[in-house]
Scaffold this active site. Structure first.
Site, PDB file in Angstrom:
ATOM      1  N   SER A   1      70.068  49.524   2.404  1.00  0.00           N
ATOM      2  CA  SER A   1      71.468  49.597   1.987  1.00  0.00           C
ATOM      3  C   SER A   1      72.396  49.262   3.158  1.00  0.00           C
ATOM      4  O   SER A   1      72.270  48.205   3.761  1.00  0.00           O
ATOM      5  CB  SER A   1      71.744  50.984   1.397  1.00  0.00           C
ATOM      6  OG  SER A   1      72.990  51.034   0.743  1.00  0.00           O
TER       7      SER A   1
ATOM      8  N   ASP B   1      70.469  47.205 -10.306  1.00  0.00           N
ATOM      9  CA  ASP B   1      70.966  48.071  -9.230  1.00  0.00           C
ATOM     10  C   ASP B   1      72.466  48.277  -9.454  1.00  0.00           C
ATOM     11  O   ASP B   1      73.255  47.334  -9.376  1.00  0.00           O
ATOM     12  CB  ASP B   1      70.698  47.408  -7.878  1.00  0.00           C
ATOM     13  CG  ASP B   1      71.092  48.265  -6.686  1.00  0.00           C
ATOM     14  OD1 ASP B   1      71.821  49.260  -6.865  1.00  0.00           O
ATOM     15  OD2 ASP B   1      70.673  47.932  -5.559  1.00  0.00           O
TER      16      ASP B   1
ATOM     17  N   HIS C   1      68.769  51.685  -6.567  1.00  0.00           N
ATOM     18  CA  HIS C   1      69.172  51.249  -5.234  1.00  0.00           C
ATOM     19  C   HIS C   1      68.177  51.658  -4.153  1.00  0.00           C
ATOM     20  O   HIS C   1      68.378  51.327  -2.983  1.00  0.00           O
ATOM     21  CB  HIS C   1      70.555  51.850  -4.927  1.00  0.00           C
ATOM     22  CG  HIS C   1      71.261  51.215  -3.774  1.00  0.00           C
ATOM     23  ND1 HIS C   1      71.552  49.861  -3.714  1.00  0.00           N
ATOM     24  CD2 HIS C   1      71.751  51.752  -2.612  1.00  0.00           C
ATOM     25  CE1 HIS C   1      72.188  49.594  -2.580  1.00  0.00           C
ATOM     26  NE2 HIS C   1      72.317  50.722  -1.899  1.00  0.00           N
TER      27      HIS C   1
END
Length: 267
Positions: free
Chosen positions: A95, A217, A245
């Site tokens: 991320s 996602d 995610h």
């Protein structure tokens, strides 16, 4: 300063093999990698750490000024690399850490020789010709909710971020991870994460890069993965048959396989 203690550094796997440096995302810690680590450690040297303010790090080392910018987190990465004398390591960022890795590689190019970006997003806010997945109003509402009631926000948002509603234990794990983070530290990290625009930084990436996205996602839609791949000439894009995610938790075998395939391609 004792960097190993400050960042709760743990090194496992083969000491004589190339190094993989695993970096967690917002509200998490190195435990989020536990399902992919065993297979990676069979072939490589795996370095795990927590950013200052997260997990088992030394919370007394945290200060708002440093960690109000992704540069502060990138310095943590460089510090760990220098402490362990890592050279040409493969940085695996989840991320927001994907963008942290971009900054760290720019700051210390001799330390990072390749990157794996797991569900990256250089900018969460929609812009002309760019879909980040959220409007500016969406993000301000998200941050306002987080700052008003962090525990309530965590309980509501973690399952959305994780996806996989048919596997509620995954959402609960992410909720627990969020809730274990000091709310004041989380507030700063959240603003840094969701308000930073790293699109220009991507243009400077020249090392081999794997971009891992999920088929679905809610935080980083597939348009984002396509954008990252198109912006980094030396990248390859792999779409995992996974939802959410955090594929290192929801689809660890697919995630591990993609990383190992990429590592083989670097030989």
């Amino acid at each position: 300063m004792d960097i190993r203690r400050r960042n709760n550094v743990n090194v496992i796997g083969r000491a004589d093999a190339p190094a993989l440096l695993l970096a967690h995302g917002f509200g998490c810690d190195q435990n989020m990698w536990r399902l992919v680590v065993p297979a990676l450690a069979e072939r490589y040297r795996v370095v795990l750490f927590d950013y200052v303010g997260s997990g088992g790090s030394d919370l007394s080392a945290w200060n708002e000024e440093r960690y109000s910018s992704l540069d502060g987190y990138a310095q943590d990465v460089v510090d760990v690399c220098e402490e362990l004398d890592l050279r040409q390591a493969v940085f695996v960022g989840h991320s927001v850490s994907s963008m942290v890795g971009v900054l760290a590689a720019r700051s210390a190019p001799e330390r990072i020789g390749a990157m794996v970006m797991v569900t990256p997003s250089p900018c969460y806010i929609d812009d002309e010709g760019y879909r980040g997945g959220f409007s500016a109003e969406d993000i301000e509402e998200l941050l306002g909710s987080l700052e008003a009631n962090y525990l309530g926000w965590s309980s509501a948002m973690a399952p959305v971020i994780m996806g996989n509603p048919d596997r509620p234990e995954l959402g609960q794990e992410l909720t627990n991870s969020f809730c274990a983070t000091d709310p004041d530290i989380a507030r700063v990290f959240a603003r840094t994460t969701f308000l930073t625009d790293s699109r220009e930084d991507l243009k400077g990436v020249s090392v081999p890069t794997l971009v891992l996205e999920c088929d679905q996602d809610a935080i980083a839609p597939r348009e984002v993965g396509a954008y990252v791949h198109a912006t980094i000439p030396s990248s390859r894009l792999v779409t995992l048959d996974a939802t959410g995610h955090c594929p290192q938790l929801s689809a660890p075998e697919a995630t591990t396989g993609a990383i190992l395939d990429f590592m083989e391609s670097l030989r």
